[in-house]
Design a protein around this motif. Sequence first.
Motif, PDB file in Angstrom:
ATOM      1  N   CYS A  28       0.837  -1.205   0.000  1.00  0.00           N
ATOM      2  CA  CYS A  28       0.000   0.000   0.000  1.00  0.00           C
ATOM      3  C   CYS A  28       0.867   1.248   0.000  1.00  0.00           C
ATOM      4  O   CYS A  28       1.805   1.362   0.793  1.00  0.00           O
ATOM      5  N   TYR A  29       0.536   2.156  -0.878  1.00  0.00           N
ATOM      6  CA  TYR A  29       1.169   3.481  -0.870  1.00  0.00           C
ATOM      7  C   TYR A  29       0.090   4.516  -1.158  1.00  0.00           C
ATOM      8  O   TYR A  29      -0.436   4.571  -2.269  1.00  0.00           O
ATOM      9  N   HIS A  97       7.291  -0.286  -4.726  1.00  0.00           N
ATOM     10  CA  HIS A  97       6.322  -1.383  -4.729  1.00  0.00           C
ATOM     11  C   HIS A  97       6.976  -2.747  -4.608  1.00  0.00           C
ATOM     12  O   HIS A  97       6.531  -3.604  -3.829  1.00  0.00           O
ATOM     13  N   GLN A  98       8.057  -2.996  -5.370  1.00  0.00           N
ATOM     14  CA  GLN A  98       8.664  -4.324  -5.384  1.00  0.00           C
ATOM     15  C   GLN A  98       9.285  -4.680  -4.036  1.00  0.00           C
ATOM     16  O   GLN A  98       9.147  -5.803  -3.550  1.00  0.00           O
ATOM     17  N   ASN A  99       9.945  -3.710  -3.401  1.00  0.00           N
ATOM     18  CA  ASN A  99      10.530  -3.969  -2.086  1.00  0.00           C
ATOM     19  C   ASN A  99       9.456  -4.150  -1.026  1.00  0.00           C
ATOM     20  O   ASN A  99       9.599  -4.980  -0.113  1.00  0.00           O
ATOM     21  N   VAL A 197      19.506  -6.454  -5.249  1.00  0.00           N
ATOM     22  CA  VAL A 197      18.875  -5.220  -4.782  1.00  0.00           C
ATOM     23  C   VAL A 197      17.906  -4.684  -5.832  1.00  0.00           C
ATOM     24  O   VAL A 197      16.861  -4.127  -5.500  1.00  0.00           O
ATOM     25  N   ASN A 198      18.250  -4.830  -7.095  1.00  0.00           N
ATOM     26  CA  ASN A 198      17.411  -4.348  -8.190  1.00  0.00           C
ATOM     27  C   ASN A 198      16.323  -5.386  -8.477  1.00  0.00           C
ATOM     28  O   ASN A 198      16.515  -6.315  -9.260  1.00  0.00           O
ATOM     29  N   LEU A 199      15.172  -5.196  -7.837  1.00  0.00           N
ATOM     30  CA  LEU A 199      14.127  -6.217  -7.859  1.00  0.00           C
ATOM     31  C   LEU A 199      13.221  -6.114  -9.085  1.00  0.00           C
ATOM     32  O   LEU A 199      12.783  -5.021  -9.450  1.00  0.00           O
ATOM     33  N   PHE A 200      12.929  -7.251  -9.661  1.00  0.00           N
ATOM     34  CA  PHE A 200      11.941  -7.387 -10.726  1.00  0.00           C
ATOM     35  C   PHE A 200      11.321  -8.756 -10.526  1.00  0.00           C
ATOM     36  O   PHE A 200      11.719  -9.739 -11.141  1.00  0.00           O
ATOM     37  N   LEU A 201      10.321  -8.824  -9.619  1.00  0.00           N
ATOM     38  CA  LEU A 201       9.820 -10.104  -9.144  1.00  0.00           C
ATOM     39  C   LEU A 201       9.185 -10.949 -10.232  1.00  0.00           C
ATOM     40  O   LEU A 201       9.293 -12.182 -10.219  1.00  0.00           O
ATOM     41  N   ARG A 202       8.515 -10.329 -11.197  1.00  0.00           N
ATOM     42  CA  ARG A 202       7.873 -11.128 -12.238  1.00  0.00           C
ATOM     43  C   ARG A 202       8.901 -11.801 -13.135  1.00  0.00           C
ATOM     44  O   ARG A 202       8.557 -12.708 -13.904  1.00  0.00           O
TER      45      ARG A 202
END
Length: 346
Positions: A28-29, A97-99, A197-202
């Motif tokens: 949530c933001y 969002h990803q973190n 650290v550089n997140l891209f979950l999909r």
Amino acid sequence: MELHDQRNLDIPAAAVNRPPRIGLVIPCYNEESVLPETTSRLLVLLDDMRARGVCSDDSAVFYVDDGSRDRTWALIDELSRQHPSICGIKLSRNRGHQNALLCGLMTAPGDALISVDADLQDDLDVIPKMVEAFSRGDDIVLGVRKRRDTDTFFKRFTAEGYYKLMASMKVDIVFNHADYRLMSRRALESLREYREVNLFLRGLVPLLGYRSSIVEYDRAERFAGESKYPLKKMLSFAWQGITSFSTYPLRLITTLGFVVSLASIALAAWALIIRFVPGETVPGWASTVIPTYFLGGVQLLSLGVIGEYVAKIYTETKARPRFHVDVVRGAAFARKRDEHVTGPFA
């Protein structure tokens, strides 16, 4: 339920025959305007799933407040006191969002966790289908959009083009899938081992390689509030995905350099030939200035792309924490976790 034995998890014997404990993780933001309606719908969904034996009584909703500037956390705090099934995790500051999503996945308890957006665009009615697929043995269940009727032409064209571009770069990514997914505890613990650290979950989730399936759904309009992904953030996120999972841009520079070299040799040969043709010499500076600008532009573009990868190396080698949890709320954090659940609050 023999499913857990097949996954070779150390699960307490009392947990074998019970319905799975499901956690709904929602980043949530600034979601003050939509949070009450989201909570109402999720509570109804959980009650229905419990009544049908789809999930256990201690299944819960986990809101992750990503440093909101409005009353989002105040609402989460209040809701967690009113409803035992509502829990809150507050990050120390905005981390993206990803973190925020990763924090929820790494912190919340449960046999399986389902990540879903707070804006009610994801169809909540397919969540029981995800849990059923999990009960059949799938460690990962992906929510995939059937169509993009609710998008503008520009967003639909660019989004679908991006998925195709990623596929052409040999990135293992599911077409029209974002971050609406179920992950089993085994998949979550495997995801914990990825430290970038550089997140891209999909892009990360398909790398786990566990048994997975797809559940299709129709995406609705946003219930309230404004999108947290304007064009600038969308482009930044897209570039993050490309540079985090593909070296294709670097190889493209090599190809471009080879093509430019051939073009330069051809131009030099043309200049040499034309020099010895009477009356055909082109006066002026165009033949000098145009190639100079062209080569300079190619060099700057190449340095920019290389610099992006160097910057990622820089941030990864520092290995700074991806998030810090400030406060947690909810009954789920007060109860003792199952033995197979690990994490900062286990």
